[in-house]
Motif scaffolding. Structure first.
Motif, PDB file in Angstrom:
ATOM      1  N   PHE A   6       0.837  -1.191   0.000  1.00 23.96           N
ATOM      2  CA  PHE A   6       0.000   0.000   0.000  1.00 23.96           C
ATOM      3  C   PHE A   6       0.875   1.246   0.000  1.00 23.96           C
ATOM      4  CE2 PHE A   6      -2.853  -3.196   1.798  1.00 23.96           C
ATOM      5  CZ  PHE A   6      -3.974  -2.989   0.999  1.00 23.96           C
ATOM      6  N   ILE A   7       0.529   2.200  -0.870  1.00 23.54           N
ATOM      7  CA  ILE A   7       1.260   3.460  -0.944  1.00 23.54           C
ATOM      8  C   ILE A   7       0.297   4.604  -0.622  1.00 23.54           C
ATOM      9  CG2 ILE A   7       3.007   2.625  -2.560  1.00 23.54           C
ATOM     10  CD1 ILE A   7       1.460   3.969  -4.831  1.00 23.54           C
ATOM     11  N   SER A   8       0.817   5.647  -0.005  1.00 26.26           N
ATOM     12  CA  SER A   8      -0.010   6.809   0.336  1.00 26.26           C
ATOM     13  C   SER A   8       0.332   8.008  -0.544  1.00 26.26           C
ATOM     14  CB  SER A   8       0.166   7.157   1.816  1.00 26.26           C
ATOM     15  OG  SER A   8       1.532   7.393   2.100  1.00 26.26           O
ATOM     16  N   THR A   9       1.233   7.804  -1.493  1.00 22.98           N
ATOM     17  CA  THR A   9       1.627   8.839  -2.446  1.00 22.98           C
ATOM     18  C   THR A   9       1.200   8.378  -3.843  1.00 22.98           C
ATOM     19  OG1 THR A   9       3.796   7.782  -2.648  1.00 22.98           O
ATOM     20  CG2 THR A   9       3.606   9.553  -1.028  1.00 22.98           C
ATOM     21  N   PRO A  10       1.275   9.252  -4.838  1.00 20.30           N
ATOM     22  CA  PRO A  10       0.848   8.834  -6.179  1.00 20.30           C
ATOM     23  C   PRO A  10       1.658   7.660  -6.747  1.00 20.30           C
ATOM     24  CG  PRO A  10       1.034  11.222  -6.074  1.00 20.30           C
ATOM     25  CD  PRO A  10       1.593  10.676  -4.786  1.00 20.30           C
ATOM     26  N   TYR A  11       2.928   7.531  -6.334  1.00 25.24           N
ATOM     27  CA  TYR A  11       3.772   6.448  -6.830  1.00 25.24           C
ATOM     28  C   TYR A  11       4.870   6.134  -5.826  1.00 25.24           C
ATOM     29  CZ  TYR A  11       7.147  10.075  -7.996  1.00 25.24           C
ATOM     30  OH  TYR A  11       8.034  11.116  -7.913  1.00 25.24           O
ATOM     31  N   ILE A  12       5.535   5.001  -6.041  1.00 24.09           N
ATOM     32  CA  ILE A  12       6.729   4.612  -5.295  1.00 24.09           C
ATOM     33  C   ILE A  12       7.723   4.116  -6.341  1.00 24.09           C
ATOM     34  CG2 ILE A  12       5.881   2.259  -4.906  1.00 24.09           C
ATOM     35  CD1 ILE A  12       7.303   2.293  -2.188  1.00 24.09           C
ATOM     36  N   THR A  13       9.006   4.372  -6.141  1.00 23.76           N
ATOM     37  CA  THR A  13       9.975   3.869  -7.112  1.00 23.76           C
ATOM     38  C   THR A  13      10.255   2.396  -6.836  1.00 23.76           C
ATOM     39  OG1 THR A  13      11.939   4.435  -5.829  1.00 23.76           O
ATOM     40  CG2 THR A  13      11.067   6.148  -7.333  1.00 23.76           C
ATOM     41  N   LEU A  14      10.741   1.724  -7.840  1.00 22.81           N
ATOM     42  CA  LEU A  14      11.068   0.308  -7.699  1.00 22.81           C
ATOM     43  C   LEU A  14      12.112   0.111  -6.604  1.00 22.81           C
ATOM     44  CD1 LEU A  14      10.732  -2.597  -8.601  1.00 22.81           C
ATOM     45  CD2 LEU A  14      12.319  -2.146 -10.485  1.00 22.81           C
ATOM     46  N   GLY A  15      13.118   0.968  -6.566  1.00 24.04           N
ATOM     47  CA  GLY A  15      14.144   0.876  -5.519  1.00 24.04           C
ATOM     48  C   GLY A  15      13.561   1.054  -4.128  1.00 24.04           C
ATOM     49  N   GLN A  16      12.632   2.000  -3.974  1.00 25.20           N
ATOM     50  CA  GLN A  16      11.983   2.217  -2.679  1.00 25.20           C
ATOM     51  C   GLN A  16      11.171   0.989  -2.269  1.00 25.20           C
ATOM     52  OE1 GLN A  16       9.854   5.775  -3.781  1.00 25.20           O
ATOM     53  NE2 GLN A  16      11.147   7.057  -2.481  1.00 25.20           N
ATOM     54  N   MET A  17      10.476   0.398  -3.238  1.00 27.05           N
ATOM     55  CA  MET A  17       9.679  -0.783  -2.932  1.00 27.05           C
ATOM     56  C   MET A  17      10.578  -1.935  -2.485  1.00 27.05           C
ATOM     57  SD  MET A  17       7.571  -3.630  -4.908  1.00 27.05           S
ATOM     58  CE  MET A  17       9.130  -4.429  -4.968  1.00 27.05           C
ATOM     59  N   LEU A  18      11.709  -2.120  -3.169  1.00 31.02           N
ATOM     60  CA  LEU A  18      12.637  -3.185  -2.786  1.00 31.02           C
ATOM     61  C   LEU A  18      13.156  -2.972  -1.371  1.00 31.02           C
ATOM     62  CD1 LEU A  18      14.674  -3.598  -6.105  1.00 31.02           C
ATOM     63  CD2 LEU A  18      12.935  -5.158  -5.197  1.00 31.02           C
ATOM     64  N   LYS A  19      13.428  -1.719  -0.997  1.00 34.47           N
ATOM     65  CA  LYS A  19      13.888  -1.430   0.366  1.00 34.47           C
ATOM     66  C   LYS A  19      12.766  -1.630   1.371  1.00 34.47           C
ATOM     67  CE  LYS A  19      15.560   2.708  -0.047  1.00 34.47           C
ATOM     68  NZ  LYS A  19      16.270   3.980   0.134  1.00 34.47           N
ATOM     69  N   GLU A  20      11.568  -1.136   1.057  1.00 34.37           N
ATOM     70  CA  GLU A  20      10.438  -1.254   1.975  1.00 34.37           C
ATOM     71  C   GLU A  20      10.098  -2.711   2.274  1.00 34.37           C
ATOM     72  OE1 GLU A  20       5.828  -0.225   1.541  1.00 34.37           O
ATOM     73  OE2 GLU A  20       7.118   1.540   1.457  1.00 34.37           O
ATOM     74  N   GLU A  21      10.250  -3.558   1.264  1.00 31.55           N
ATOM     75  CA  GLU A  21       9.933  -4.978   1.437  1.00 31.55           C
ATOM     76  C   GLU A  21      11.147  -5.776   1.919  1.00 31.55           C
ATOM     77  OE1 GLU A  21       6.855  -6.211   1.316  1.00 31.55           O
ATOM     78  OE2 GLU A  21       6.303  -4.110   1.055  1.00 31.55           O
ATOM     79  N   THR A  22      12.198  -5.094   2.334  1.00 32.80           N
ATOM     80  CA  THR A  22      13.445  -5.662   2.864  1.00 32.80           C
ATOM     81  C   THR A  22      14.091  -6.698   1.938  1.00 32.80           C
ATOM     82  OG1 THR A  22      12.315  -7.322   4.245  1.00 32.80           O
ATOM     83  CG2 THR A  22      12.809  -5.194   5.270  1.00 32.80           C
ATOM     84  N   ILE A  23      13.942  -6.472   0.642  1.00 34.75           N
ATOM     85  CA  ILE A  23      14.634  -7.310  -0.341  1.00 34.75           C
ATOM     86  C   ILE A  23      16.077  -6.829  -0.462  1.00 34.75           C
ATOM     87  CG2 ILE A  23      14.669  -8.010  -2.772  1.00 34.75           C
ATOM     88  CD1 ILE A  23      11.548  -7.638  -2.646  1.00 34.75           C
ATOM     89  N   VAL A  24      16.260  -5.507  -0.325  1.00 30.89           N
ATOM     90  CA  VAL A  24      17.597  -4.906  -0.296  1.00 30.89           C
ATOM     91  C   VAL A  24      17.650  -3.940   0.880  1.00 30.89           C
ATOM     92  CG1 VAL A  24      17.919  -5.104  -2.804  1.00 30.89           C
ATOM     93  CG2 VAL A  24      16.998  -2.994  -1.847  1.00 30.89           C
TER      94      VAL A  24
END
Length: 75
Positions: A6-24
């Protein structure tokens, strides 16, 4: 594994998503990860950590899972 991000902004970058999901752990690791691993965005290969992900996008990472990008709805 299938997960909704879930995002609260219009978009999230792929890098941010990878960090948020603790993949990187960092943006630098995201750059390396995308160079070394297959990441699919809406069934198309994607390797740009700055790629904007919007509501309705689907990210698939083999051996990790599927991530569905959705806008957080206000109650």
């Amino acid at each position: 594994m299938k997960k909704t991000v879930f995002i609260s902004t219009p978009y999230i970058t792929l890098g941010q998503m990878l960090k948020e999901e603790t993949i990187v752990g960092s943006g630098g690791q995201a750059k390396w990860y995308l160079r070394e691993h297959t990441v699919m965005l809406n069934d198309e290969p994607e390797n740009r950590r700055g790629k904007k992900l919007y509501d309705g996008d689907n990210v698939t990472i083999p051996d990790v899972g599927m991530f569905f990008i959705r806008t957080k709805q206000d109650d």
